[in-house]
Enzyme design. Structure first.
Site, PDB file in Angstrom:
ATOM      1  N   SER A 148      -4.101  71.980 -25.571  1.00 52.02           N
ATOM      2  CA  SER A 148      -2.821  72.590 -25.922  1.00 52.02           C
ATOM      3  C   SER A 148      -3.032  73.473 -27.141  1.00 52.02           C
ATOM      4  O   SER A 148      -3.992  73.295 -27.904  1.00 52.02           O
ATOM      5  CB  SER A 148      -1.790  71.498 -26.250  1.00 52.02           C
ATOM      6  OG  SER A 148      -0.641  72.041 -26.852  1.00 52.02           O
ATOM      7  N   TYR A 161       0.672  64.050 -31.554  1.00 51.10           N
ATOM      8  CA  TYR A 161       0.276  64.890 -30.423  1.00 51.10           C
ATOM      9  C   TYR A 161      -0.792  65.880 -30.870  1.00 51.10           C
ATOM     10  O   TYR A 161      -1.807  66.066 -30.171  1.00 51.10           O
ATOM     11  CB  TYR A 161       1.496  65.624 -29.875  1.00 51.10           C
ATOM     12  CG  TYR A 161       1.203  66.475 -28.663  1.00 51.10           C
ATOM     13  CD1 TYR A 161       0.759  65.900 -27.470  1.00 51.10           C
ATOM     14  CD2 TYR A 161       1.385  67.862 -28.688  1.00 51.10           C
ATOM     15  CE1 TYR A 161       0.501  66.680 -26.350  1.00 51.10           C
ATOM     16  CE2 TYR A 161       1.131  68.640 -27.568  1.00 51.10           C
ATOM     17  CZ  TYR A 161       0.691  68.049 -26.412  1.00 51.10           C
ATOM     18  OH  TYR A 161       0.434  68.821 -25.306  1.00 51.10           O
TER      19      TYR A 161
END
Length: 253
Positions: A148, A161
């Protein structure tokens, strides 16, 4: 882009979003595709779509957070499809929010899926990828780890995250150095905002903030990232795409 005929790909997190789109894209290039995820009903529907278009698909019901399940998924792929040339490590979860007063079980879930699940699949697949690179039809094998933009840019509200995706980047680069001389290419794909189910697992108050942040932005589609993955694995043997960051044009960070 080049043909993947005669090769086999295993895609984790294949029941929706990027995984589903990647499986369809790889199958359209001729790869036999093993579809791994927990939601077997969705995998069955996807397999039927691939077969209806003349492709080969195998349903592999698996929770990759369990090492035994990751190993079994690889073994089922090789036993039923004959080999393994490409692993797309796509399974992941994004649970955002402040660190202060956070539900720690959300952190545990992200580490289990995003880090350990990816590593378990990589570890189980590597002997087969090395064998495919040595004697396969393309003389090269691929592992694509889906990370990501959060693996590049840390933001307030996504600390854990961010931590899991930075871990994916570090693991991928170290592994790349280890096996690239044996023609196993390890590639990192870092999507920005994509219109998938990924955000939908957040708590309502967090999801509201996510939706507000991207309300005026045209997000990427899963097919955009599938195109990226397909581009990577169809390069000639001498070309390795190590890392690709793909953001929507309007996304600033």
């Amino acid at each position: 882009m080049g043909s993947l005929s005669g090769t086999v790909a295993l895609v984790t997190g294949a029941s929706s979003g990027i995984g589903e789109a990647a499986a369809l894209s790889l199958a359209s290039r001729g790869a036999a595709v093993a579809l791994a995820a927990r939601r077997a009903d969705r995998l069955a529907a996807l397999a039927e779509r691939i077969r209806a278009d003349g492709g080969t698909a195998l349903v592999v019901e698996a929770d990759v957070t369990e090492q035994s399940a990751a190993v079994a998924a690889v073994h089922q792929t090789v036993n039923e499809l004959g080999r393994l040339d490409t692993l797309v490590n796509n399974a992941g979860v994004m649970l955002l929010g402040p660190v202060v007063d956070a539900p720690v079980e959300e952190w545990q879930r992200m580490v289990s899926v995003n880090v350990m699940g990816l590593m378990y699949c990589a570890h189980a697949a590597l002997p087969h990828l090395l064998a495919a690179a040595a004697d396969g039809p393309r003389q090269v094998a691929d592992m694509v780890n889906v990370s990501s933009v959060a693996g590049r840019v840390a933001r307030n509200g996504s600390g854990v995250y961010n931590a899991t995706k930075h871990a994916v980047g570090a693991f991928s680069e170290a592994l790349r150095q280890e096996v690239t001389g044996r023609f196993v290419r390890v590639s990192l794909v870092e999507p920005g905002a994509v219109a998938t189910e990924l955000a939908g697992h957040n708590r309502p108050e967090i999801l509201e903030g996510i939706n507000q942040r991207f309300a005026d932005m045209q997000r990427l589609e899963a097919e955009d990232i599938a195109d990226t993955i397909t581009y990577i694995v169809t390069r000639p043997r001498h070309v390795a795409v190590n890392e690709l960051l793909v953001r929507p044009t309007q996304q600033q960070a």
